[in-house]
Design a protein around this motif. Structure first.
Motif, PDB file in Angstrom:
ATOM      1  N   LEU A   1      34.197  36.889  38.710  1.00  0.00           N
ATOM      2  CA  LEU A   1      32.943  37.572  38.387  1.00  0.00           C
ATOM      3  C   LEU A   1      33.167  39.045  38.041  1.00  0.00           C
ATOM      4  O   LEU A   1      32.573  39.566  37.087  1.00  0.00           O
ATOM      5  CB  LEU A   1      31.961  37.476  39.562  1.00  0.00           C
ATOM      6  CG  LEU A   1      31.129  36.208  39.649  1.00  0.00           C
ATOM      7  CD1 LEU A   1      30.403  36.150  40.983  1.00  0.00           C
ATOM      8  CD2 LEU A   1      30.146  36.131  38.504  1.00  0.00           C
ATOM      9  N   ALA A   2      34.016  39.708  38.800  1.00  0.00           N
ATOM     10  CA  ALA A   2      34.299  41.123  38.539  1.00  0.00           C
ATOM     11  C   ALA A   2      34.842  41.302  37.116  1.00  0.00           C
ATOM     12  O   ALA A   2      34.432  42.223  36.399  1.00  0.00           O
ATOM     13  CB  ALA A   2      35.293  41.664  39.558  1.00  0.00           C
TER      14      ALA A   2
ATOM     15  N   ASP B 125      38.040  36.732  47.299  1.00  0.00           N
ATOM     16  CA  ASP B 125      38.095  35.326  46.895  1.00  0.00           C
ATOM     17  C   ASP B 125      38.144  35.238  45.370  1.00  0.00           C
ATOM     18  O   ASP B 125      37.816  36.188  44.665  1.00  0.00           O
ATOM     19  CB  ASP B 125      36.906  34.539  47.467  1.00  0.00           C
ATOM     20  CG  ASP B 125      35.581  35.069  46.958  1.00  0.00           C
ATOM     21  OD1 ASP B 125      35.226  34.739  45.812  1.00  0.00           O
ATOM     22  OD2 ASP B 125      34.902  35.817  47.695  1.00  0.00           O
TER      23      ASP B 125
ATOM     24  N   CYS C 293      38.812  42.091  45.507  1.00  0.00           N
ATOM     25  CA  CYS C 293      38.045  40.860  45.732  1.00  0.00           C
ATOM     26  C   CYS C 293      38.804  39.929  46.664  1.00  0.00           C
ATOM     27  O   CYS C 293      39.979  39.635  46.441  1.00  0.00           O
ATOM     28  CB  CYS C 293      37.767  40.160  44.400  1.00  0.00           C
ATOM     29  SG  CYS C 293      36.677  41.095  43.315  1.00  0.00           S
TER      30      CYS C 293
ATOM     31  N   SER D 261      34.768  35.778  43.279  1.00  0.00           N
ATOM     32  CA  SER D 261      34.381  37.183  43.170  1.00  0.00           C
ATOM     33  C   SER D 261      35.280  37.920  42.176  1.00  0.00           C
ATOM     34  O   SER D 261      34.814  38.750  41.400  1.00  0.00           O
ATOM     35  CB  SER D 261      34.452  37.873  44.537  1.00  0.00           C
ATOM     36  OG  SER D 261      33.520  37.300  45.418  1.00  0.00           O
TER      37      SER D 261
END
Length: 102
Positions: free
Chosen positions: A78-79, A72, A70, A75
């Motif tokens: 979120l992952a 940023d 990722c 992200s």
């Protein structure tokens, strides 16, 4: 030279767990004498771990493999959150995200 997010993500995840580079290296099967140096090279971006090593690191640090890629922080977060969902909740999230916005 292209941006490589692995060193940043690796260091963040390791620090969050609260272990040293050496300890992490040993936990994923590296020799005690070289673990600290190898992990330092990964975190400094001098070397990039292969996919199997990344899998071991992800498992040990309790993050999904894609976390390391990722670019940023949003992200990456979120992952990690998505990885914690069961399949039913993942499907519901996908369906929700696919809904047209008005």
């Amino acid at each position: 030279m292209a941006f490589n997010p692995i060193p940043i993500r690796l260091k963040q995840a390791r620090q969050l767990v609260g272990i040293s580079q050496k300890e992490l290296g040993i936990r994923i099967g590296m020799d005690e004498s070289s673990a600290s140096g190898r992990m330092n090279h990964y975190e400094k971006g001098r070397h990039t771990p292969d996919v199997e090593t990344l899998r071991k690191l992800a498992a040990e640090l309790n993050v999904p493999l894609n976390y390391f890629l990722c670019e940023d922080d949003l992200s990456a977060e979120l992952a990690c959150l998505i990885a914690q969902l069961d399949d039913e909740k993942k499907r519901a999230l996908i369906a929700d995200l696919k809904k047209p916005t008005s």
